[in-house]
Scaffold this motif. Structure first.
Motif, PDB file in Angstrom:
ATOM      1  N   GLU A  10      33.434  57.337  62.674  1.00 48.38           N
ATOM      2  CA  GLU A  10      33.763  57.684  61.292  1.00 48.38           C
ATOM      3  C   GLU A  10      35.226  57.377  60.993  1.00 48.38           C
ATOM      4  N   LEU A  11      36.096  57.681  61.927  1.00 44.23           N
ATOM      5  CA  LEU A  11      37.518  57.387  61.753  1.00 44.23           C
ATOM      6  C   LEU A  11      37.738  55.884  61.611  1.00 44.23           C
ATOM      7  N   SER A  12      37.010  55.098  62.381  1.00 49.36           N
ATOM      8  CA  SER A  12      37.135  53.640  62.298  1.00 49.36           C
ATOM      9  C   SER A  12      36.713  53.114  60.926  1.00 49.36           C
ATOM     10  N   TYR A  13      35.655  53.681  60.360  1.00 54.11           N
ATOM     11  CA  TYR A  13      35.130  53.185  59.088  1.00 54.11           C
ATOM     12  C   TYR A  13      35.912  53.653  57.875  1.00 54.11           C
ATOM     13  N   PHE A  14      36.472  54.844  57.915  1.00 52.03           N
ATOM     14  CA  PHE A  14      37.007  55.439  56.697  1.00 52.03           C
ATOM     15  C   PHE A  14      38.512  55.686  56.703  1.00 52.03           C
ATOM     16  N   THR A  15      39.274  55.000  57.553  1.00 52.98           N
ATOM     17  CA  THR A  15      40.727  55.203  57.553  1.00 52.98           C
ATOM     18  C   THR A  15      41.421  54.493  56.404  1.00 52.98           C
ATOM     19  N   ASP A  16      40.751  53.551  55.745  1.00 54.20           N
ATOM     20  CA  ASP A  16      41.413  52.786  54.689  1.00 54.20           C
ATOM     21  C   ASP A  16      41.768  53.624  53.472  1.00 54.20           C
ATOM     22  N   ASN A  17      41.015  54.657  53.203  1.00 56.63           N
ATOM     23  CA  ASN A  17      41.251  55.436  51.996  1.00 56.63           C
ATOM     24  C   ASN A  17      42.186  56.623  52.239  1.00 56.63           C
ATOM     25  N   LYS A  18      41.747  57.591  53.027  1.00 60.41           N
ATOM     26  CA  LYS A  18      42.535  58.815  53.215  1.00 60.41           C
ATOM     27  C   LYS A  18      42.430  59.311  54.643  1.00 60.41           C
ATOM     28  N   VAL A  19      43.543  59.818  55.156  1.00 54.87           N
ATOM     29  CA  VAL A  19      43.558  60.564  56.410  1.00 54.87           C
ATOM     30  C   VAL A  19      44.301  61.861  56.113  1.00 54.87           C
ATOM     31  N   LEU A  20      43.646  62.975  56.388  1.00 58.18           N
ATOM     32  CA  LEU A  20      44.196  64.297  56.091  1.00 58.18           C
ATOM     33  C   LEU A  20      44.373  65.079  57.387  1.00 58.18           C
ATOM     34  N   ILE A  21      45.401  65.889  57.442  1.00 59.20           N
ATOM     35  CA  ILE A  21      45.679  66.686  58.630  1.00 59.20           C
ATOM     36  C   ILE A  21      45.919  68.123  58.203  1.00 59.20           C
ATOM     37  N   ASP A  22      45.319  69.041  58.942  1.00 55.86           N
ATOM     38  CA  ASP A  22      45.526  70.459  58.672  1.00 55.86           C
ATOM     39  C   ASP A  22      45.767  71.173  59.988  1.00 55.86           C
ATOM     40  N   SER A  23      46.693  72.100  59.973  1.00 52.28           N
ATOM     41  CA  SER A  23      46.998  72.877  61.167  1.00 52.28           C
ATOM     42  C   SER A  23      46.890  74.357  60.840  1.00 52.28           C
ATOM     43  N   THR A  24      46.137  75.093  61.660  1.00 51.87           N
ATOM     44  CA  THR A  24      46.046  76.539  61.499  1.00 51.87           C
ATOM     45  C   THR A  24      46.961  77.201  62.525  1.00 51.87           C
ATOM     46  N   HIS A  25      47.477  78.358  62.202  1.00 49.55           N
ATOM     47  CA  HIS A  25      48.327  79.083  63.142  1.00 49.55           C
ATOM     48  C   HIS A  25      48.229  80.572  62.851  1.00 49.55           C
ATOM     49  N   GLY A  26      48.484  81.360  63.873  1.00 49.74           N
ATOM     50  CA  GLY A  26      48.454  82.808  63.699  1.00 49.74           C
ATOM     51  C   GLY A  26      47.069  83.393  63.507  1.00 49.74           C
ATOM     52  N   PHE A  32      47.457  80.057  69.790  1.00 48.00           N
ATOM     53  CA  PHE A  32      47.092  78.645  69.841  1.00 48.00           C
ATOM     54  C   PHE A  32      46.947  78.129  68.417  1.00 48.00           C
ATOM     55  N   GLN A  33      47.215  76.858  68.236  1.00 49.02           N
ATOM     56  CA  GLN A  33      47.084  76.241  66.932  1.00 49.02           C
ATOM     57  C   GLN A  33      46.004  75.166  66.984  1.00 49.02           C
ATOM     58  N   LEU A  34      45.224  75.085  65.929  1.00 49.97           N
ATOM     59  CA  LEU A  34      44.187  74.073  65.817  1.00 49.97           C
ATOM     60  C   LEU A  34      44.624  73.072  64.762  1.00 49.97           C
ATOM     61  N   THR A  35      44.791  71.821  65.168  1.00 47.58           N
ATOM     62  CA  THR A  35      45.117  70.753  64.231  1.00 47.58           C
ATOM     63  C   THR A  35      43.871  69.895  64.074  1.00 47.58           C
ATOM     64  N   THR A  36      43.455  69.686  62.834  1.00 49.20           N
ATOM     65  CA  THR A  36      42.264  68.905  62.530  1.00 49.20           C
ATOM     66  C   THR A  36      42.666  67.671  61.740  1.00 49.20           C
ATOM     67  N   VAL A  37      42.165  66.521  62.168  1.00 52.77           N
ATOM     68  CA  VAL A  37      42.337  65.283  61.415  1.00 52.77           C
ATOM     69  C   VAL A  37      41.011  65.002  60.727  1.00 52.77           C
ATOM     70  N   GLU A  38      41.089  64.732  59.426  1.00 57.11           N
ATOM     71  CA  GLU A  38      39.883  64.451  58.640  1.00 57.11           C
ATOM     72  C   GLU A  38      40.063  63.159  57.872  1.00 57.11           C
ATOM     73  N   THR A  39      38.939  62.546  57.553  1.00 56.50           N
ATOM     74  CA  THR A  39      38.927  61.426  56.629  1.00 56.50           C
ATOM     75  C   THR A  39      37.867  61.730  55.577  1.00 56.50           C
ATOM     76  N   VAL A  40      37.786  60.909  54.574  1.00 55.98           N
ATOM     77  CA  VAL A  40      36.818  61.126  53.492  1.00 55.98           C
ATOM     78  C   VAL A  40      35.810  59.983  53.532  1.00 55.98           C
ATOM     79  N   ASP A  41      34.524  60.328  53.615  1.00 56.17           N
ATOM     80  CA  ASP A  41      33.483  59.299  53.731  1.00 56.17           C
ATOM     81  C   ASP A  41      33.147  58.691  52.369  1.00 56.17           C
TER      82      ASP A  41
END
Length: 92
Positions: A10-26, A32-41
């Protein structure tokens, strides 16, 4: 760092438009912190394409995480119109 074969595809197909990153903490007693990388299909739906669980989120650590993700996708040189990193990186 976790990314399934499906997520890397999915990352290979949809990196041309958007890549979003979110990090949770506390959110837990272990800090521990969870960092998520997302793209939009093609349907406009957010697709998580990688997870990173760590005890810190620094610029240098995230550069390493992104390098690993990039090395595991099919495109030779991904390009992205919108790259939205979290604004809360700790100083390295």
């Amino acid at each position: 760092m976790i990314s399934s074969p499906y997520q890397r595809e999915e990352l290979s197909y949809f990196t041309d438009n958007k890549v979003l990153i979110d990090s949770t903490h506390g959110t837990n007693s272990y800090d521990f912190q969870l960092t998520t990388v997302e793209t939009v299909d093609s349907a406009g739906v957010g697709v998580p394409v990688g997870y990173c669980i760590s005890n810190h989120v620094t610029k240098d650590f995230m550069k390493q995480y992104f390098r690993i993700l990039k090395d595991n996708i099919k495109k030779a040189s991904p390009s992205t119109k919108v790259f939205s990193p979290p604004f809360c990186f700790e100083k390295a």
